[in-house]
Write an enzyme that holds these catalytic residues in place. Structure first.
Site, PDB file in Angstrom:
ATOM      1  N   HIS A 133      31.159  22.576 -12.370  1.00 38.30           N
ATOM      2  CA  HIS A 133      29.931  21.804 -12.592  1.00 38.30           C
ATOM      3  C   HIS A 133      30.057  20.407 -11.975  1.00 38.30           C
ATOM      4  CE1 HIS A 133      27.616  24.480 -15.065  1.00 38.30           C
ATOM      5  NE2 HIS A 133      28.491  24.537 -16.045  1.00 38.30           N
TER       6      HIS A 133
ATOM      7  N   HIS B 209      35.967  25.795 -15.046  1.00 42.13           N
ATOM      8  CA  HIS B 209      34.524  25.975 -15.215  1.00 42.13           C
ATOM      9  C   HIS B 209      33.804  24.623 -15.185  1.00 42.13           C
ATOM     10  CE1 HIS B 209      30.931  28.063 -16.994  1.00 42.13           C
ATOM     11  NE2 HIS B 209      30.676  26.821 -17.372  1.00 42.13           N
ATOM     12  N   GLU B 210      34.242  23.703 -16.031  1.00 41.99           N
ATOM     13  CA  GLU B 210      33.574  22.395 -16.084  1.00 41.99           C
ATOM     14  C   GLU B 210      33.791  21.615 -14.790  1.00 41.99           C
ATOM     15  OE1 GLU B 210      31.474  22.026 -18.314  1.00 41.99           O
ATOM     16  OE2 GLU B 210      32.152  23.687 -19.561  1.00 41.99           O
TER      17      GLU B 210
ATOM     18  N   HIS C  38      29.491  20.248  -8.352  1.00 41.23           N
ATOM     19  CA  HIS C  38      28.055  20.329  -8.062  1.00 41.23           C
ATOM     20  C   HIS C  38      27.448  18.928  -8.079  1.00 41.23           C
ATOM     21  CE1 HIS C  38      24.366  23.198  -8.768  1.00 41.23           C
ATOM     22  NE2 HIS C  38      24.344  22.614  -7.598  1.00 41.23           N
TER      23      HIS C  38
END
Length: 704
Positions: free
Chosen positions: A483, A479-480, A486
């Protein structure tokens, strides 16, 4: 926010202060090893002074206001940089990841000055008039420039630029108080969480706990100079105890400690702080002409208004609650007694073992941290062709932190990536991604590449074995890391539009998208090897993982929905909030709660997302983005989960674009159509309620 960033040449002040000079480090990374506590305040004050000086130059410029001389006001010649941004980024990142009493005290001292300065900029009538003139009379802007200009103008208006003098004075008062209270909220929560420990000296009280949990607790006790075992409220300690311990009273003690933090009669009590924050935000919104704080926030979100958020949350309750009720009934049968909150994890584990013969301890030996890192980096390489190379010459702020250079598929330098994996005393709980340097293209055309960081609280290594993660922790890492991609792939002209600088209900798409890989056999095959034998994760276990993927999925969904309902209940208040927090909370999320609620527990006082983070009136974003991520991953499932052509489109159309266009425009360009809730329901094994057709479910495509 705008791209207005003020900077002036280096002065002779603070010649030994690393913030005042070129860093002289690989890729101009932060020289953590040279920064001392006293450097921060000096740099903050000088940064404010430089900003004020540049503002005066801007507003006294006799030339007609233009996009270049007003909106883009960053000096990018050699010898110039944004000092205030530089010091603020480092200080506030470390305030979450590596704080101490002195840092906390300095934050209390500097926060009012920084909020006052931000207000001075946003409420400066002469500066706003120049921005307004550009907004009214600009010509021939690119789409990205237009987005920046619109954001800049809206940022001033939403910060009170159109208010009269009395209104501006009132807004200053409200924002400065809110800023201080949010800081106090976070500091109280950290102190309360770190203050509790469950110290066990009788080995019989460890019954049911796996060796990994025992060894970690023994290590914590040893680090504190104590005999026996110490359990804390950090998730790698708390979660295994609640899952495996047969000691019901001890589970209750630990559960109540975690769920009553900041409710006690001491200086860390957050009840009054939460009430005041809620009322301050309502007053701010109403001063700016909005009915509620949620109306104010959602004006700049895909959801656009509270009604659409409630429709999404209500639809999820309708779709998932029948299955969640069945899940709870199964747990009650397993417990053969009244099911208390501290029993849920324990009996969920037993039920999962009965139905699927699988649990996290079976999988831990195959998720050794260094191998998981290889797997996650390898996934990025397989999808996008990028590589990660550890660089020990890049300074870090704690020995636990690892620094990597990231290279693109053509071998060119792409970014710096920091990874901070384990809990410690001065670190907030949870997991997050942040940046130490944003991406942008300067006036010379140089692409300034980002420095991104992921901070987590994963299982620590012990003397007996390396860090062995749960499947849930692997998902957290993914999940991190989503990010961080991105941020890493950001390729925009302006820093304030790059990377994760997107609307809040779009920012979770890249992160939640990556979680899908955690249960994909083809991905697990690349890194999941037993840390002792080297044997791959058996096919049988992978099959059980996949079959158990939706175990208690409806219950988990309702938990997230309950948080969204609570958030919206606070921030749709139109009148002064005077209710007692605990009974209000229990009523606000009642429709998503299945069991009997305990009278003393409270989520609000520890709900950092909505009290001290960026998710006030925005917690629904996780479910909103989940619709998007399920829909997006369905494209990969159709073409192949490692399909490079699909991945390249995802990178080019979403990850690299940041906030340069409306998020739905970006999504539709990648997907070819607007999303529906169908993929999410299918992934979770949920049948859509008969009263709803797929095109009528209230998903992000209705957010315009």
């Amino acid at each position: 926010m705008s791209e207005i960033r003020f900077a002036t040449p280096h002065s002779d002040r603070g010649s030994e202060n690393p913030f005042f000079e070129p860093y002289g480090t690989p890729h101009d990374t932060v020289p953590f090893d040279r920064i001392r506590l006293e450097h921060y305040e000096e740099a903050f004050l000088e940064g404010i002074r430089r900003d004020n000086e540049q503002i005066e130059k801007t507003i006294n410029n006799p030339e007609k206001p233009t996009f270049d001389n007003t909106i883009i006001n960053t000096e990018e010649d050699e010898g110039y940089y944004d000092l205030l941004s530089r010091v603020s980024t480092v200080f506030f990142n470390l305030l979450s990841a590596e704080t101490n009493d002195e840092m906390d005290a300095l934050a209390q001292k500097m926060q009012p000055l920084l909020t006052q300065h931000a207000n001075d900029v946003r409420l400066n009538p002469r500066l706003f008039e120049r921005v307004r003139q550009v907004h009214l009379h600009h010509r021939r802007l690119t789409p990205e420039e237009q987005m920046l200009l619109d954001n800049c103008y809206d940022g001033f208006v939403r910060s009170g630029a159109l208010l009269d003098d009395a209104g501006k004075d009132k807004l200053r008062q409200l924002t400065e108080e809110a800023s201080m209270l949010s800081l106090q909220f976070s500091q109280n929560l950290l102190k309360e969480n770190k203050a509790f420990e469950l110290h066990i000296t009788d080995e019989a009280q460890l019954d049911g706990l796996p060796d990994t949990a025992r060894e970690a607790a023994a290590l914590t006790a040893q680090e504190q100079g104590k005999q026996g075992w110490v359990f804390t409220l950090d998730m790698p300690s708390y979660s295994p105890f609640m899952t495996y311990s047969t000691q019901r009273e001890l589970r209750k003690q630990l559960y109540m400690a975690r769920n009553t933090v900041c409710t006690h009669d001491n200086s860390e009590n957050n009840f009054d702080i939460c009430k005041r924050i809620i009322n301050l935000r309502r007053e701010i919104a109403q001063l700016l002409g909005y009915k509620t704080y949620a109306d104010y926030v959602l004006k700049r979100r895909m959801a656009s208004n509270p009604r659409k958020v409630y429709r999404l949350l209500d639809d999820l309750v309708d779709a998932y609650k029948p299955t969640a009720i069945k899940e709870r009934e199964e747990l009650k049968k397993m417990a053969k007694a009244e099911l208390k909150p501290w029993d849920a994890g324990f009996y969920s584990h037993k039920l999962q073992m009965k139905k699927y013969n699988i649990d996290q301890e079976m999988l831990r030996p195959y998720f050794e941290l260094s191998k998981v890192i290889d797997g996650v980096f390898g996934l990025a390489n397989r999808l996008y062709g990028i590589t990660f190379k550890k660089n020990k010459d890049i300074p870090v702020y704690h020995p636990d932190v690892k620094a990597y250079e990231v290279f693109d598929k053509d071998g060119s330098y792409l970014a710096v990536f920091y990874a901070d994996f384990h809990p410690r005393k001065g670190k907030q709980g949870g997991a997050w991604m942040t940046s130490y340097q944003g991406q942008c293209i300067d006036r010379k055309g140089e692409n300034i590449r980002p420095h991104v960081s992921v901070v987590m609280n994963l299982t620590k290594p012990t003397a007996e074995r390396p860090a062995l993660l749960t499947l849930g922790e692997v998902e957290t890492f993914l999940h991190e890391f989503g990010h961080s991609l991105h941020g890493i792939f950001a390729n925009t002209r302006f820093e304030s539009l790059s990377g994760t600088n997107v609307w809040w209900d779009f920012v979770e798409l890249p992160s939640q998208f990556m979680e899908n890989y955690a249960v994909e056999k083809e991905f697990l095959r690349t890194f999941a090897f037993h840390y002792q034998t080297g044997e791959p994760l058996p096919d049988e276990l992978i099959t059980r993982i996949i079959k158990s993927r939706n175990f208690m999925a409806a219950t988990a969904c309702l938990r997230q929905v309950s948080f969204g309902l609570l958030d919206m209940a606070y921030y749709t208040q139109r009148e002064a909030f005077t209710s007692d927090i605990i009974p209000f909370e229990k009523q606000a999320w009642k429709k998503a709660i299945l069991g009997r609620q305990l009278p003393d527990t409270c989520m609000t006082v520890q709900f950092s997302h909505i009290m001290a983070g960026g998710y006030a009136a925005g917690y629904y974003s996780y479910k909103w983005a989940e619709v998007l991520d399920a829909d997006a991953f369905s494209v990969f499932k159709r073409h192949g989960i490692f399909d490079q052509e699909t991945a390249q489109r995802f990178r080019n159309e979403i990850l690299s674009k940041g906030g340069t266009e409306h998020p739905m425009t970006l999504y539709k360009r990648f997907r070819g159509c607007e999303p529906t809730i169908d993929a999410l329901l299918k992934r979770n094994g949920i049948k859509s309620p008969k009263t709803h057709n797929a095109h009528n479910t209230h998903t992000p495509h209705q957010a315009h």
